[in-house]
Design an enzyme around this catalytic site. Sequence first.
Site, PDB file in Angstrom:
ATOM      1  N   ARG A  88       0.821  -1.208   0.000  1.00 42.28           N
ATOM      2  CA  ARG A  88       0.000   0.000   0.000  1.00 42.28           C
ATOM      3  C   ARG A  88       0.853   1.255   0.000  1.00 42.28           C
ATOM      4  O   ARG A  88       0.309   2.355  -0.015  1.00 42.28           O
ATOM      5  CB  ARG A  88      -0.811  -0.003   1.295  1.00 42.28           C
ATOM      6  N   ARG A 127     -21.863  -1.268   2.503  1.00 40.46           N
ATOM      7  CA  ARG A 127     -21.255  -2.599   2.701  1.00 40.46           C
ATOM      8  C   ARG A 127     -21.604  -3.168   4.080  1.00 40.46           C
ATOM      9  O   ARG A 127     -21.602  -2.467   5.085  1.00 40.46           O
ATOM     10  CB  ARG A 127     -19.725  -2.513   2.600  1.00 40.46           C
ATOM     11  N   ARG A 160     -18.713  -2.572   9.045  1.00 46.84           N
ATOM     12  CA  ARG A 160     -17.332  -2.519   9.526  1.00 46.84           C
ATOM     13  C   ARG A 160     -17.106  -1.178  10.226  1.00 46.84           C
ATOM     14  O   ARG A 160     -17.614  -0.155   9.777  1.00 46.84           O
ATOM     15  CB  ARG A 160     -16.387  -2.633   8.314  1.00 46.84           C
ATOM     16  N   ARG A 171      -9.816   7.269   4.421  1.00 50.85           N
ATOM     17  CA  ARG A 171      -9.168   6.110   3.769  1.00 50.85           C
ATOM     18  C   ARG A 171      -8.938   6.384   2.287  1.00 50.85           C
ATOM     19  O   ARG A 171      -7.908   6.012   1.734  1.00 50.85           O
ATOM     20  CB  ARG A 171     -10.042   4.863   3.951  1.00 50.85           C
TER      21      ARG A 171
HETATM   22  P1  AP5 Z   1     -15.095  -5.062  -1.212  1.00 49.50           P
HETATM   23  O1  AP5 Z   1     -14.817  -6.224  -2.076  1.00 49.50           O
HETATM   24  O2  AP5 Z   1     -15.320  -5.289   0.243  1.00 49.50           O
HETATM   25  O3  AP5 Z   1     -13.990  -3.913  -1.460  1.00 49.50           O
HETATM   26  P2  AP5 Z   1     -12.440  -3.862  -1.059  1.00 49.50           P
HETATM   27  O4  AP5 Z   1     -11.701  -3.336  -2.223  1.00 49.50           O
HETATM   28  O5  AP5 Z   1     -11.998  -5.147  -0.481  1.00 49.50           O
HETATM   29  O6  AP5 Z   1     -12.518  -2.713   0.016  1.00 49.50           O
HETATM   30  P3  AP5 Z   1     -11.852  -2.618   1.481  1.00 49.50           P
HETATM   31  O7  AP5 Z   1     -12.624  -1.546   2.202  1.00 49.50           O
HETATM   32  O8  AP5 Z   1     -11.765  -3.951   2.129  1.00 49.50           O
HETATM   33  O9  AP5 Z   1     -10.474  -2.099   1.119  1.00 49.50           O
HETATM   34  P4  AP5 Z   1      -9.500  -1.385   2.030  1.00 49.50           P
HETATM   35  O10 AP5 Z   1      -8.325  -1.400   1.157  1.00 49.50           O
HETATM   36  O11 AP5 Z   1      -9.916  -0.049   2.508  1.00 49.50           O
HETATM   37  O12 AP5 Z   1      -9.538  -2.232   3.373  1.00 49.50           O
HETATM   38  P5  AP5 Z   1      -8.552  -3.271   4.004  1.00 49.50           P
HETATM   39  O13 AP5 Z   1      -9.339  -4.263   4.724  1.00 49.50           O
HETATM   40  O14 AP5 Z   1      -7.562  -3.720   2.982  1.00 49.50           O
HETATM   41  O15 AP5 Z   1     -16.374  -4.315  -1.850  1.00 49.50           O
HETATM   42  C1  AP5 Z   1     -16.925  -3.138  -1.258  1.00 49.50           C
HETATM   43  C2  AP5 Z   1     -18.459  -3.137  -1.436  1.00 49.50           C
HETATM   44  O16 AP5 Z   1     -18.772  -3.017  -2.816  1.00 49.50           O
HETATM   45  C3  AP5 Z   1     -19.143  -4.433  -0.956  1.00 49.50           C
HETATM   46  O17 AP5 Z   1     -20.358  -4.111  -0.350  1.00 49.50           O
HETATM   47  C4  AP5 Z   1     -19.363  -5.246  -2.247  1.00 49.50           C
HETATM   48  O18 AP5 Z   1     -20.478  -6.093  -2.159  1.00 49.50           O
HETATM   49  C5  AP5 Z   1     -19.550  -4.123  -3.287  1.00 49.50           C
HETATM   50  N1  AP5 Z   1     -19.018  -4.467  -4.613  1.00 49.50           N
HETATM   51  C6  AP5 Z   1     -17.821  -5.034  -4.888  1.00 49.50           C
HETATM   52  N2  AP5 Z   1     -17.641  -5.158  -6.224  1.00 49.50           N
HETATM   53  C7  AP5 Z   1     -18.772  -4.657  -6.806  1.00 49.50           C
HETATM   54  C8  AP5 Z   1     -19.196  -4.491  -8.159  1.00 49.50           C
HETATM   55  N3  AP5 Z   1     -18.428  -4.880  -9.181  1.00 49.50           N
HETATM   56  N4  AP5 Z   1     -20.390  -3.918  -8.377  1.00 49.50           N
HETATM   57  C9  AP5 Z   1     -21.179  -3.511  -7.337  1.00 49.50           C
HETATM   58  N5  AP5 Z   1     -20.843  -3.644  -6.042  1.00 49.50           N
HETATM   59  C10 AP5 Z   1     -19.643  -4.208  -5.772  1.00 49.50           C
HETATM   60  O19 AP5 Z   1      -7.751  -2.375   5.040  1.00 49.50           O
HETATM   61  C11 AP5 Z   1      -8.378  -1.851   6.188  1.00 49.50           C
HETATM   62  C12 AP5 Z   1      -7.376  -1.092   7.036  1.00 49.50           C
HETATM   63  O20 AP5 Z   1      -6.307  -1.968   7.466  1.00 49.50           O
HETATM   64  C13 AP5 Z   1      -6.645   0.075   6.352  1.00 49.50           C
HETATM   65  O21 AP5 Z   1      -7.415   1.265   6.384  1.00 49.50           O
HETATM   66  C14 AP5 Z   1      -5.368   0.172   7.213  1.00 49.50           C
HETATM   67  O22 AP5 Z   1      -5.631   0.811   8.436  1.00 49.50           O
HETATM   68  C15 AP5 Z   1      -5.054  -1.285   7.489  1.00 49.50           C
HETATM   69  N6  AP5 Z   1      -4.178  -1.893   6.454  1.00 49.50           N
HETATM   70  C16 AP5 Z   1      -4.504  -2.924   5.626  1.00 49.50           C
HETATM   71  N7  AP5 Z   1      -3.489  -3.209   4.807  1.00 49.50           N
HETATM   72  C17 AP5 Z   1      -2.474  -2.365   5.127  1.00 49.50           C
HETATM   73  C18 AP5 Z   1      -1.163  -2.165   4.613  1.00 49.50           C
HETATM   74  N8  AP5 Z   1      -0.687  -2.886   3.598  1.00 49.50           N
HETATM   75  N9  AP5 Z   1      -0.408  -1.189   5.172  1.00 49.50           N
HETATM   76  C19 AP5 Z   1      -0.865  -0.467   6.194  1.00 49.50           C
HETATM   77  N10 AP5 Z   1      -2.106  -0.571   6.718  1.00 49.50           N
HETATM   78  C20 AP5 Z   1      -2.905  -1.523   6.190  1.00 49.50           C
HETATM   79 MG    MG Z   2     -11.336  -5.810   1.433  1.00 47.10          MG
END
Ligand code: AP5
Ligand code: MG
Length: 215
Positions: A88, A127, A160, A171
């Site tokens: 990221r 979501r 969430r 974010r």
């Molecule tokens: P979904 O598939 O859940 O989307 P996503 O891309 O996985 O979104 P996230 O919110 O999980 O991503 P993120 O990067 O913010 O969170 P993460 O957990 O990695 O889909 C979203 C919605 O849309 C759903 O309701 C779905 O049904 C719908 N949808 C999907 N596709 C669709 C389509 N084609 N058409 C219509 N609807 C659709 O990270 C969370 C936190 O963890 C970060 O903020 C940070 O604090 C920490 N973190 C994680 N990784 C790191 C890292 N590498 N470095 C530092 N901190 C980190």
């Molecule tokens: Mg995700």
Amino acid sequence: MRLILLGPPGAGKGTQAVTLIENLQIPHISTGDIFRANIKNETELGKEVKSYLNEGKLVPDELTIRIVWDRLDQEDCKDGFLLDGFPRTIPQAEALGIGLKERGLELDRVINIDVPKEVLVKRLAGRRVCKGCGATYHTDYKPTKVEAVCDLCGGEVIQRDDDKEATVLNRIEVYESQTKPLIDYYEEQNLTLNVDGTEPVEQLSAQILQALKDA
Ligand code: AP5
Ligand code: MG
């Protein structure tokens, strides 16, 4: 295959991961899921990262990189993996590149899911996720059959903590400033596969799988 799913919060990384790992038979490694599981289980790591997630800030690189390599060095990742939400930042991408090189391994593809900001906000606001099995729903696009009950495991379906509006906007800003530069970073290595994340879920999965086959 060694793959990365890149894209802003709400792009559909987790949603696409479900189909991709089933078809490619590789483990799904989501740093967000690892952090959330640790928060839920109140581990030391969970206590350390909780405030970052709740505020929509990034967990420090050093800690994140350590967690990811601990996971990638496990037996089930030997023949491939799908990274979701990592790297990221540029330092995370560099650490991944160096670590892979040390192990004589290479990345195959970086799938960049592109979705406009207005759509992201709407997706994240609606979501819902299952507390039990982690299945993802959406109040408008993919509602549960019974209100707040998971179709798959019967678990409780909730919002969430970091999907509240202020955190969502934060974010997205963090993504723009720290993660978006990775598109060019991997473009320069000819690894990026750009896809339109506004396509319907199944159509997009089929497109990605076809593109991976053609490569
Ligand atoms: P979904 O598939 O859940 O989307 P996503 O891309 O996985 O979104 P996230 O919110 O999980 O991503 P993120 O990067 O913010 O969170 P993460 O957990 O990695 O889909 C979203 C919605 O849309 C759903 O309701 C779905 O049904 C719908 N949808 C999907 N596709 C669709 C389509 N084609 N058409 C219509 N609807 C659709 O990270 C969370 C936190 O963890 C970060 O903020 C940070 O604090 C920490 N973190 C994680 N990784 C790191 C890292 N590498 N470095 C530092 N901190 C980190
Ligand atoms: Mg995700």
